[in-house]
Write an enzyme that holds these catalytic residues in place. Structure first.
Site, short mmCIF file in Angstrom:
data_model
loop_
_atom_site.label_atom_id
_atom_site.label_comp_id
_atom_site.label_asym_id
_atom_site.label_seq_id
_atom_site.Cartn_x
_atom_site.Cartn_y
_atom_site.Cartn_z
N LEU A 108 -33.45 -71.70 13.02
CA LEU A 108 -33.23 -72.46 14.25
C LEU A 108 -31.77 -72.89 14.36
CD1 LEU A 108 -36.46 -74.65 14.52
CD2 LEU A 108 -36.00 -72.35 15.41
N ASP A 128 -30.10 -76.45 4.83
CA ASP A 128 -29.14 -76.37 3.73
C ASP A 128 -27.71 -76.23 4.24
OD1 ASP A 128 -29.19 -73.86 4.79
OD2 ASP A 128 -29.71 -72.81 2.93
N ASN A 129 -27.45 -76.60 5.51
CA ASN A 129 -26.09 -76.46 6.00
C ASN A 129 -25.80 -77.48 7.10
OD1 ASN A 129 -26.18 -74.97 8.85
ND2 ASN A 129 -27.87 -74.24 7.58
N CYS A 184 -25.88 -75.79 -2.13
CA CYS A 184 -26.58 -75.42 -3.37
C CYS A 184 -26.00 -74.13 -3.93
CB CYS A 184 -28.06 -75.21 -3.09
SG CYS A 184 -28.91 -76.72 -2.65
N CYS A 241 -19.13 -92.24 19.32
CA CYS A 241 -19.73 -91.01 18.77
C CYS A 241 -19.90 -89.99 19.90
CB CYS A 241 -21.08 -91.33 18.13
SG CYS A 241 -21.99 -89.87 17.62
N CYS A 244 -24.10 -89.58 20.26
CA CYS A 244 -24.99 -90.67 20.68
C CYS A 244 -24.26 -91.79 21.40
CB CYS A 244 -25.78 -91.22 19.50
SG CYS A 244 -24.80 -92.21 18.34
ZN LIG Z 1 -23.83 -90.96 16.74
#
Ligand SMILES: [Zn+2]
Length: 252
Positions: A108, A128-129, A184, A241, A244
């Protein structure tokens, strides 16, 4: 109303005041998207299926490699070269036939995440990224969906939760253009550490789905597995930000 099979299977957690029949019904009605079925996603998915979380969407585009097996406890040696999403669905269906399981055999990304995020009550970041982590954060912030994120590399683990607007998001901590030096593959990883972090994500997920506020939200928890020490610090939402910030401005 729970079935006889549910009373028998979930009896020990039904005994808890915070769960009970109403809480079990909440878990049964909940749907969760798990992004990544590796070292974090393996224990997480097993615990959520075991607890009777009604619908689990299982997303991973990888196949199993022998180097995954020390920590990706959903899989065994016979799984090598097979799809993680398909195998996870088979394994979890055998573990608990009472839950609905949907395999998403794809990696995804920012383009594909929104349609899946729209389907669920909660998203759990076991990827994992950093790129996928940022995409999960952005999709969840945009759709006002809670997420639980964990990461681990070397001997270090990190846990974050965002339940609602007004709380810090992932981009408040790491701006979207941050590049990670650690993974990893490049730093190595010890299996039990991802077991700890994935299990903590499961614990936070169950609590959140039961409607209990998370003590982790608004903080960053870091675990040093070599020293057996936890650090946590408060993370206020950043009004500037890029992901958000507009939500804070419209709220204040
Ligand atoms: Zn934020």
């Amino acid at each position: 109303m729970l079935s006889d099979a549910e009373y028998l299977r979930y009896g020990r957690q039904l005994m808890l005041a915070e769960v009970g029949e109403a809480g079990q019904a909440r878990l049964g009605n909940a749907s969760v998207l798990i992004v990544g079925l590796g070292g974090l996603g393996s224990p997480l998915a097993l615990y959520l299926a075991g607890a009777g979380v009604g619908t689990l969407w299982l997303a991973d585009g990888d196949t199993v490699d022998s180097s995954n097996l020390p920590r990706q406890i959903l899989f065994d040696s016979e799984a090598i070269n097979r799809s993680k999403a398909e195998l996870a669905r088979e394994r979890l269906a055998a573990h608990n036939p009472l839950v609905e399981l949907i395999a998403i055999n794809q990696r995804l990304d920012a383009a594909s995440l929104p349609e899946f995020v729209a389907e669920v009550d909660l998203v759990i970041d076991c990827c994992d990224n950093l790129e996928t982590r940022q995409a999960i954060n952005a999709a969840c912030v945009a759709q006002h969906k809670p997420w639980i994120s964990a990461a681990a590399a070397g001997w270090q683990g990190q846990l974050m939760v965002r339940e609602r607007a007004g709380q810090a998001c992932y981009a408040c901590l790491y701006p979207p253009d941050t590049r990670s030096a650690e993974s990893c593959a490049s730093s190595g990883i010890i299996g039990p550490l991802v077991g700890v972090m994935g299990s903590l994500q499961a614990l936070e997920a169950v609590r959140l789905l039961l409607g209990k506020p998370s003590p982790v939200a608004g903080t960053v928890r870091r675990f040093d597995a070599l020293a057996q020490q936890w650090q946590h610090f408060t993370l206020p939402a950043n009004p500037d930000c890029p992901v958000c910030g507009s939500q804070h401005r419209t709220r204040s």
